[in-house]
Design an enzyme around this catalytic site. Structure first.
Site, PDB file in Angstrom:
ATOM      1  N   ASP A   1      -3.274   4.672  -3.266  1.00  0.00           N
ATOM      2  CA  ASP A   1      -3.354   5.169  -4.963  1.00  0.00           C
ATOM      3  C   ASP A   1      -2.251   4.232  -5.355  1.00  0.00           C
ATOM      4  OD1 ASP A   1      -1.352   6.742  -3.859  1.00  0.00           O
ATOM      5  OD2 ASP A   1      -2.576   8.540  -4.209  1.00  0.00           O
TER       6      ASP A   1
ATOM      7  N   ARG B   1      11.308 -11.117   0.686  1.00  0.00           N
ATOM      8  CA  ARG B   1      11.376 -10.710   2.273  1.00  0.00           C
ATOM      9  C   ARG B   1      10.882 -11.899   3.250  1.00  0.00           C
ATOM     10  NH1 ARG B   1       9.547  -5.340   1.308  1.00  0.00           N
ATOM     11  NH2 ARG B   1       9.630  -5.193  -0.881  1.00  0.00           N
TER      12      ARG B   1
ATOM     13  N   ASP C   1       8.132  -7.646   6.858  1.00  0.00           N
ATOM     14  CA  ASP C   1       7.799  -7.455   5.547  1.00  0.00           C
ATOM     15  C   ASP C   1       8.873  -6.601   4.819  1.00  0.00           C
ATOM     16  OD1 ASP C   1       5.979  -5.721   7.093  1.00  0.00           O
ATOM     17  OD2 ASP C   1       5.955  -4.546   5.232  1.00  0.00           O
TER      18      ASP C   1
END
Length: 535
Positions: free
Chosen positions: A135, A200, A285
């Site tokens: 979500d 990153r 990441d």
């Protein structure tokens, strides 16, 4: 309430032709435009006055409801142009493919009055193309932890992203904290994270994995131009397009850039090990190209010294991201970055040189940490061995890392047989301390002799040690207490902790309780010793 924006990431790099949060594989693009999803009732819980001031927000601007609306995702200021970044990564040692900002949305790159650049990013602002079915929201507990740790790490002297604000959304978010089939509704929140760059290692890994060498090169050139301009010298003042046209980005420049990424990463890990921080999920990441601590998820703080400890329940079996392994994991992650960048080089030598620079810099940081934490003027191999022997004793005897090193400065090193008494309060189990007391006393005798050989005045030695050994750190149980108070309606504990963590090396009379060792109730309690990647 005005900010000046220069959204170079959008301007200089290719973007996703499709806008909006629909899930998709995004090819040939570094970013996707997506708007924050509005929330029911944004309300400011706490903010960092220092970060606000740096950005140009005075107290009246922060108190204005517009501030909470903007940093709760309900409004935009002129110049904001929201996006989610596209990147991949290795997670727990395995290639995970496209990941991206699944619940982080950048509002823009704000330029402060001094010209410094600050990317403003909302964590928990709703779905993006990279949400992978989730979500895109965050809960209050994880947002409090991220806000507090971001600011605490800065004041500890650890390179880090900062936190401008924590906004309650007035909505609930359903989370299964330990992925064990027991979801529950929790209050939602949004943190505004601030950094010069959120690029990153995984930003480069994704295009490399896809064979998209044009995007790989474009991203590397952009990163040097925007985030490492000193490597370009006077040419940094030129537009990026002009530099590309003049072929300014050669292999030597890429090598110098990778070398700096490696040494910055080593310095970062050195700080983590000095203060006892465990990141918990050191996937590629989650590794900043600028050598910053980013993505505060299932992090934890070492209480009783244990190099094998990790707070992340997802990593409970393999303990890949345990405290003592962080230096080697960072090196492994840099190896994955080197692999991704290899198409920019004609051979492996410059990349290997960068990795070697990491190893050398980390070794130097380890020596410097030992020197500072033990109070020596300088440090050699014998001193490093003395520190490692102490760490083994601390683990056997159950010593609290923060409490022990802070109290070590109180030991009388001029005594023939230095007493353990100043250190006793730093141990969790009197029986374990008693069993190891003779070995600890023998170590103290050698340590005292080494201190006397330095001939440093006591005041200078203590100051040296206090500058490296914090008295106050964001112990897991302290954060959990503030979270539980906030969830029950009392949010003042968050601001109280923020104030304590602004001076982690000071004594702070009257606040000694915030330096107390982990209580017994926190040993096996969720949020204290057990955390997950769930937000």
């Amino acid at each position: 309430m005005r900010l000046r924006f220069d959204n170079a990431f959008l301007r200089e790099l290719p973007g996703d032709p499709v806008a909006g949060p629909g899930l998709r594989q995004v090819q040939g693009a570094a970013w996707s435009r997506v708007m924050p999803t509005p929330v029911a009732a944004p309300r400011l819980v706490v903010h960092s006055a220092e970060v606000a001031e740096r950005l140009g927000f005075d107290a009246d601007a922060v108190a204005d409801p517009v501030f909470a609306a903007v940093f709760g995702g309900n409004r935009l200021l002129p110049g904001m142009d929201p996006w989610a970044a596209n990147y991949g990564g290795h997670q727990f040692g395995h290639w995970a493919g496209q990941l991206g900002d699944g619940r982080a949305i950048s509002l823009g790159e704000a330029l402060a009055a001094d010209g410094s650049r600050h990317e403003l990013q909302l964590k928990g602002a709703g779905r993006t193309p990279y949400s992978r079915g989730a979500d895109g929201r965050a809960v209050l507990r994880s947002s409090i932890r991220e806000f507090l740790c971001s600011e605490a790490m800065h004041h500890l002297g650890v390179p880090t992203t900062r936190a401008l604000s924590l906004v309650a959304t007035g909505e609930v978010v359903v989370r299964d904290m330990f992925y064990d089939g027991h979801p529950r509704p929790e209050p939602g929140a949004i943190v505004c994270r601030v950094a010069p760059s959120f690029i990153r290692f995984g930003s480069f890994e994704l295009p490399a994995s896809r064979g998209d060498l044009d995007l790989l090169r474009a991203l590397a050139e952009f990163c040097i131009w925007r985030d490492f301009p000193w490597l370009l010298g006077e040419r940094a003042m030129q537009p990026l397009a002009a530099l590309r046209g003049a072929a300014a980005f050669d292999e030597a420049l890429f090598a110098a850039w990778f070398h700096e990424v490696c040494t910055r990463t080593a310095v970062l890990v050195g700080h983590w090990m000095r203060v006892g921080f465990v990141h918990g999920v050191l996937n590629t990441d989650n590794m900043s190209i600028l050598g910053l601590s980013i993505d505060y998820g299932p992090y934890g703080w070492i209480d009783d010294y244990d190099p094998d400890w990790t707070p992340n329940t997802t990593d409970a079996q393999g303990r890949r991201y345990r405290f003592g392994w962080q230096p080697r994991i960072a090196h492994w992650n840099l190896g994955r970055l080197a692999q991704a960048l290899s198409p920019l080089f004609s051979g492996a030598e410059p990349l290997q040189a960068g990795l070697d620079a990491y190893a050398a810099t980390w070794a130097e940081c380890e020596r410097d940490n030992a020197c500072a934490k033990l109070g020596f003027a300088d440090c050699g191999d014998d001193d490093l061995a003395l520190m490692r022997e102490l760490q083994a004793l601390m683990q056997r005897a159950g010593a609290d890392m923060t409490g022990f090193f802070r109290a070590l400065a109180d030991v009388d090193v001029d005594a023939e047989a230095p007493s353990l008494d100043p250190l006793r309060a730093a141990f969790y189990d009197p029986a374990r301390l008693a069993a190891n007391a003779p070995a600890l006393e023998a170590w103290l005798a050698r340590y005292a002799a080494r201190c006397r050989a330095d001939d440093l005045p006591r005041e200078a030695r203590v100051a040296h040690m206090h500058a490296a050994n914090p008295r106050y750190v964001p112990r897991n149980y302290l954060a959990q207490q503030a979270i539980e108070r906030a969830e029950s309606g009392d949010e003042t504990g968050v601001a109280e902790l923020l104030e304590v963590f602004r001076d982690p090396y000071g004594e702070q009379p009257g606040r000694e309780a915030y330096a107390a060792l982990r209580p017994d109730w926190a040993l096996d309690r969720a949020g204290c010793s057990m955390l997950s990647c769930s937000s």
